[in-house]
Design an enzyme around this catalytic site. Structure first.
Site, PDB file in Angstrom:
ATOM      1  N   LYS A 116       0.825  -1.216   0.000  1.00 36.51           N
ATOM      2  CA  LYS A 116       0.000   0.000   0.000  1.00 36.51           C
ATOM      3  C   LYS A 116       0.860   1.269   0.000  1.00 36.51           C
ATOM      4  O   LYS A 116       0.431   2.307  -0.469  1.00 36.51           O
ATOM      5  CB  LYS A 116      -0.924   0.019   1.221  1.00 36.51           C
ATOM      6  CG  LYS A 116      -1.833  -1.183   1.387  1.00 36.51           C
ATOM      7  CD  LYS A 116      -3.035  -1.128   0.476  1.00 36.51           C
ATOM      8  CE  LYS A 116      -4.091  -2.183   0.778  1.00 36.51           C
ATOM      9  NZ  LYS A 116      -3.679  -3.581   0.577  1.00 36.51           N
TER      10      LYS A 116
HETATM   11  C1  LIG Z   1      -4.201  -4.699  -0.054  1.00 32.38           C
HETATM   12  C2  LIG Z   1      -3.403  -5.937  -0.109  1.00 32.38           C
HETATM   13  C3  LIG Z   1      -3.628  -6.928  -1.096  1.00 32.38           C
HETATM   14  C4  LIG Z   1      -4.760  -6.845  -2.099  1.00 32.38           C
HETATM   15  O1  LIG Z   1      -4.555  -5.856  -3.088  1.00 32.38           O
HETATM   16  P1  LIG Z   1      -5.757  -5.344  -3.984  1.00 32.38           P
HETATM   17  O2  LIG Z   1      -5.209  -4.211  -4.763  1.00 32.38           O
HETATM   18  O3  LIG Z   1      -6.844  -4.926  -3.034  1.00 32.38           O
HETATM   19  O4  LIG Z   1      -6.191  -6.478  -4.855  1.00 32.38           O
HETATM   20  C5  LIG Z   1      -2.789  -8.026  -1.123  1.00 32.38           C
HETATM   21  N1  LIG Z   1      -1.804  -8.181  -0.207  1.00 32.38           N
HETATM   22  C6  LIG Z   1      -1.568  -7.260   0.758  1.00 32.38           C
HETATM   23  C7  LIG Z   1      -0.482  -7.512   1.748  1.00 32.38           C
HETATM   24  C8  LIG Z   1      -2.350  -6.106   0.838  1.00 32.38           C
HETATM   25  O5  LIG Z   1      -2.111  -5.207   1.817  1.00 32.38           O
END
Ligand SMILES: *Cc1c(COP(=O)(O)O)cnc(C)c1O
Length: 516
Positions: A116
């Protein structure tokens, strides 16, 4: 400056808007999501050449090609700030190759050790700059309060990204007892003068519902405008300003693989993404549209396999689907919000089709796409789901074979990549550092079943102590700085509130009054 405007997927928001407006709005009026009118194209030479400049400049090139209504110098400056010493490597998102054809794209070298950060170190800078531009134009005369309901990763990344940014404050709500020790401490120790964190009595759903109701309370919005000159906004993954930074790393990674001699320029690769809200994998699809030689997109689901079923059948169905708690909580979803953008693109941008499917989903908790759209989906995507047991087993197998430790989300993607890969090299998106999910990594390494209690002497350790134990046992060198010393950092935020909107609104008022 390239011109581009953003329109909404349901055709209900009126005239298309520039980038800055799309970023500040987040969600389009009428419930749709903003998508760019034009997708830029890079030649193979332009893509390969990205490896010759630092990551921040690659990001600036992609942004300028998409048409950002800010001066080029501003884009350059913001990107230099977004992707600099806040990451623990100059490569920003380095690639570790486990063999000739298996490449792991490490998206967790930012301050909170989850992918993120790739978007949330960038979005807040563009959010502030966009708000500044709208204020200078006289279009708005207020500042913003970002409210985020989080199940763990997003909250901390948003806090870190928005801390001390001008013209914006941020409040994060998480379910009390519903996040890990590490995640709790990451949020409760957050620094910055414009940040607030609340624990909420209830689960994540209660948090999210409370925040949604607060957003739709018109009277409260008027009061905030009048008393505090503040408008509410969100920083969740439906904001185009969170998606575009993710397109950058897929284009950039191809250039890096070519520069490292791992892929011949022009040869196709497949990409495998552990998927929840479909933002990360959608970004890879946009990178493919831009000209990046990506052949297939492998969508990895955990036991919440709504996306795997959709991609394999064309029917999105949550009628009898239980919500399963898995070792990869950031992929525990039923409604995957960015899929709406993908379907909009695959239908040849048909807002009527999207509006009717989304209405079906809201009313009947299911929708089915037409055969033509399904065929297009199948041409780009393949998908499978991984049980919690296989996820933990994959952590152990990959560690035994490669001395490389995967977090549970990346392990799901690794396993799906093994099942679905072709002869192409595969790029696996690694979305979190393992140390964010120590208890399940420990279970994996010790063959303890998912959900089973850890031995008492391990269960009593703090998250940091458990990570140090894992490091000792595995001989792995490193825990990211932001995670290593959380036990020593002072807890700034200890307030617990109820999940109802009245309680959230009271807490918000108190925060804004204190912070005036
Ligand atoms: C948010 C997240 C995901 C999923 O990503 P999306 O863009 O919502 O598909 C996968 N792994 C981790 C560790 C995340 O924080």
């Amino acid at each position: 400056m390239v011109e581009n405007l953003y329109r909404d997927t349901r055709g209900r928001a009126g005239d298309p808007v520039p980038f800055t407006q799309a970023v500040v709005d987040g969600l389009a009026a009428g419930g749709g999501l903003y998508v760019p009118e034009h997708i830029p194209h890079f030649t193979l030479d332009e893509i390969v050449d990205l490896a010759s400049v630092p990551y921040a400049q690659r990001a600036a090139r992609v942004y300028k090609a998409f048409g950002v209504d800010l001066p080029d110098e501003t884009v350059d400056t913001l990107m230099a700030a977004a992707y600099g010493s806040n990451f623990d490597t100059e490569d920003i998102c380095p690639i570790t190759s486990l063999d000739d054809k298996t490449h792991v794209l490490e998206l967790w070298h930012g301050p909170t050790s989850a992918f993120k950060d790739m978007a949330l170190q960038c979005l807040p800078l563009f959010f502030s700059a966009s708000a500044e531009k709208l204020r200078a134009q006289g279009a708005i005369d207020h500042t913003f309060l970002i409210l985020v309901a989080t199940s763990g990763d997003t909250g901390k990344a948003a806090l870190e990204g928005f801390a001390d940014k001008p013209g914006v404050q941020i409040g994060v709500l998480y379910p009390e007892g519903g996040v890990s020790d590490i995640q709790h401490k990451q949020m409760a120790t957050q620094t910055g003068d414009n940040v607030m964190v609340w624990a909420v009595r209830g689960n994540f759903d209660d948090c999210q519902t409370g925040v949604k109701r607060t957003f739709s309370d018109k009277q409260f919005a008027e009061e905030l405008q009048k008393v505090h000159h503040v408008a509410l906004s969100s920083a969740n993954s439906i904001n185009w300003g969170r998606l575009l930074p993710q397109v950058v790393y897929y284009v950039s990674s191809y250039a890096v693989l070519v520069a490292q001699g791992k892929v011949a320029a022009g040869d196709p690769i497949d990409v495998c993404v552990p998927t929840g809200n479909f933002g990360n994998i959608l970004a890879a699809w946009y990178a493919k549209q831009m000209g990046t030689p990506i052949e297939r997109l492998l969508c990895a689901s955990n036991e919440n396999r709504v996306l795997a079923d959709f991609i394999n059948t064309g029917t999105y169905d949550i009628r009898d689907r239980p919500f399963v708690l898995t070792p990869s909580p950031s992929m525990d979803i039923l409604v995957s919000s960015n899929l709406e953008r993908q379907l909009f693109e695959l239908t040849g941008r048909d807002p009527q089709a999207i509006a009717s499917w989304m209405d079906d989903l809201a009313r009947e908790r299911a929708f089915r796409v037409d055969p033509d759209t399904f065929a297009k989906l199948r041409a780009d995507f393949a998908s499978d789901s991984v049980s919690s047991e296989d996820c933990l087993k994959t952590i152990k197998d990959v560690y035994d074979e490669h001395s490389y430790l995967l977090d549970p989300h990346t392990a799901v993607a690794f396993e799906v990549a093994q099942r679905l890969r072709s002869d192409n090299p595969v790029l696996i998106a690694s979305t979190a550092h393992w140390a964010k999910f120590g208890p399940n990594v420990y279970r994996g390494l010790h063959g303890i079943a998912p959900g089973e209690d850890l031995p008492a002497e391990v269960a009593s350790l703090t998250g940091c102590q458990l990570n140090r134990l894992i490091v000792k046992e595995t001989d792995l060198p490193f825990i990211p700085a932001g995670l290593a010393s959380l036990d020593e950092a002072p807890l700034r935020f200890t307030e617990t509130i109820d999940a109802g909107e009245a309680s959230i609104e009271d807490a918000t008022r108190a925060f804004l009054s204190r912070n005036q």
